[in-house]
Design a protein around this motif. Structure first.
Motif: not given
Length: 214
Positions: A19, A23, A27, A149-151, A154-155, A158, A185, A189
């Protein structure tokens, strides 16, 4: 993925390394494309750097890129669609448990076939494919979905799970910096969502069905 990994070293260590590497690499790749593309071309940066300038040489490079996209979308489509498939099928089975069309399984060439599953999934893929061909705003749609969906995925979740698992004290130094990272983040987004929405609005103005515009 974890079930296919070897028992030594432990799965959690392998997944953590995989992972982290993913990332970092993704990135770097996206930042290079986005930052360098904007620095070189500004708002005129094409959505597809390989074909956005009107030439398609070398052809083999375009073919390799398209193959990579197909392979990527095969897996991504399955991951994103399976929860929806499962939700609809379970809901139908609970609503009509006596309906053989919904519940009966039969074997065909060694495969277990269910008519509900076959018709529903096939129809879904056909309809979604036609819609995607009809409204071919690929880059803007992907950007909007990614921004949405990113924030959270993925942020935010988690970070919150890590805070809970590690029992990080509220308002501690680590907690504050994690919240700052999450906020940064979130802002990124939102900005990306605004940009993608503007791109969709611009694309609609010159929209022609079944013709690619991005």
């Amino acid at each position: 993925m974890q079930d296919t990994l070897k028992s030594s070293p432990p799965e959690n260590k392998q997944m953590k390394a995989a992972t982290a590497n993913w990332i970092v690499l993704s990135t770097m790749f996206y930042m290079l494309c986005g930052v360098l593309g904007y620095a070189a071309f500004g708002n005129d940066a094409p959505g597809n750097f390989l074909t956005g300038f009107g030439f398609y040489d070398p052809f083999w490079l375009i073919d390799v890129a398209n193959i990579c996209i197909v392979v990527h979308l095969f897996g991504a489509y399955q991951v994103l669609a399976q929860p929806l498939f499962g939700f609809v099928e379970n809901w139908r089975k609970e609503k009509w448990p006596q309906n053989k069309l919904v519940t009966k399984e039969f074997s065909l060439w060694g495969l277990d076939i269910n008519m509900l599953r076959f018709v529903w999934r096939t129809g879904y893929v056909i309809v979604v494919t036609i819609i995607a061909m009809l409204f071919p705003f690929f880059n803007d749609f992907v950007g909007l979905l990614g921004a949405g969906t990113f924030w959270p995925l993925s942020v935010y979740f988690p970070i919150e799970m890590y805070i809970s698992q590690a029992k990080i004290r509220k308002y501690s130094f680590t907690w504050i910096w994690m919240q700052i990272l999450s906020l940064a983040c979130l802002i990124a987004s939102l900005v990306a969502a605004v940009g993608s929405t503007r791109g969709l609005i611009t694309s609609v103005q010159s929209f022609k069905p079944f013709q690619s515009v991005s």
